[in-house]
Motif scaffolding. Structure first.
Motif, PDB file in Angstrom:
ATOM      1  N   GLU A   1       1.621  13.606  -7.577  1.00 12.27           N
ATOM      2  CA  GLU A   1       0.378  13.602  -8.352  1.00 12.27           C
ATOM      3  C   GLU A   1      -0.483  12.398  -7.987  1.00 12.27           C
ATOM      4  N   GLN A   2       0.145  11.243  -7.810  1.00 12.24           N
ATOM      5  CA  GLN A   2      -0.599  10.048  -7.425  1.00 12.24           C
ATOM      6  C   GLN A   2      -1.186  10.189  -6.023  1.00 12.24           C
TER       7      GLN A   2
ATOM      8  N   SER B   1      11.980  14.053 -10.641  1.00 13.52           N
ATOM      9  CA  SER B   1      10.784  13.744 -11.420  1.00 13.52           C
ATOM     10  C   SER B   1       9.962  12.645 -10.755  1.00 13.52           C
ATOM     11  N   TRP B   2      10.621  11.727 -10.063  1.00 12.55           N
ATOM     12  CA  TRP B   2       9.889  10.677  -9.365  1.00 12.55           C
ATOM     13  C   TRP B   2       9.053  11.258  -8.234  1.00 12.55           C
TER      14      TRP B   2
ATOM     15  N   LYS C   1       8.488   4.480  -4.494  1.00  7.63           N
ATOM     16  CA  LYS C   1       9.181   4.514  -5.774  1.00  7.63           C
ATOM     17  C   LYS C   1      10.504   3.778  -5.627  1.00  7.63           C
TER      18      LYS C   1
ATOM     19  N   GLU D   1       3.239   6.498  -1.150  1.00  7.94           N
ATOM     20  CA  GLU D   1       3.629   6.204  -2.525  1.00  7.94           C
ATOM     21  C   GLU D   1       5.087   5.777  -2.509  1.00  7.94           C
TER      22      GLU D   1
ATOM     23  N   LYS E   1       7.638  14.271  -8.285  1.00  5.96           N
ATOM     24  CA  LYS E   1       6.492  14.891  -8.945  1.00  5.96           C
ATOM     25  C   LYS E   1       5.447  13.838  -9.303  1.00  5.96           C
ATOM     26  N   ASP E   2       5.881  12.715  -9.855  1.00 10.86           N
ATOM     27  CA  ASP E   2       4.956  11.629 -10.199  1.00 10.86           C
ATOM     28  C   ASP E   2       4.238  11.106  -8.961  1.00 10.86           C
ATOM     29  N   ALA E   3       4.993  10.881  -7.908  1.00 10.55           N
ATOM     30  CA  ALA E   3       4.413  10.357  -6.671  1.00 10.55           C
ATOM     31  C   ALA E   3       3.443  11.365  -6.056  1.00 10.55           C
TER      32      ALA E   3
ATOM     33  N   ARG F   1      13.420   4.278  -8.004  1.00 12.61           N
ATOM     34  CA  ARG F   1      14.099   4.826  -9.171  1.00 12.61           C
ATOM     35  C   ARG F   1      15.382   5.507  -8.756  1.00 12.61           C
TER      36      ARG F   1
END
Length: 79
Positions: A19-20, A12-13, A4, A2, A15-17, A6
């Motif tokens: 989950e994906q 937080s990035w 990113k 994954e 955490k998003d990654a 950012r």
């Protein structure tokens, strides 16, 4: 993997990654080929050179315990 891009002081990035990646792992594990891999790794990369407030070791340990995949959080992935 994954990726990113950012700039962020927090994670937080991550955490998003994460989950994906979990969703991707669930789909992959449904395939017969998944059992052919002894070591399974999931990578999260952010080219924006993120700054973490704390270590990600606990997150990586928890990820492995729950998925049996080694999680690596880096700013560059060498293939």
């Amino acid at each position: 993997m994954e990726l990113k891009n950012r700039v962020s002081k927090g994670n937080s990035w991550v955490k998003d990654a994460e989950e994906q990646l979990r969703e991707t792992i669930l789909c992959f594990e449904e395939q017969k080929d998944a059992e052919n891999f002894k070591v399974k790794k999931a990578y999260v990369a952010n080219s924006a050179l993120p700054k973490f407030r704390s270590s990600q070791v606990n997150r990586m340990d928890k990820f492995f315990f729950e998925t049996n995949y080694v999680l690596r959080i880096e700013n560059r992935i060498n293939l």
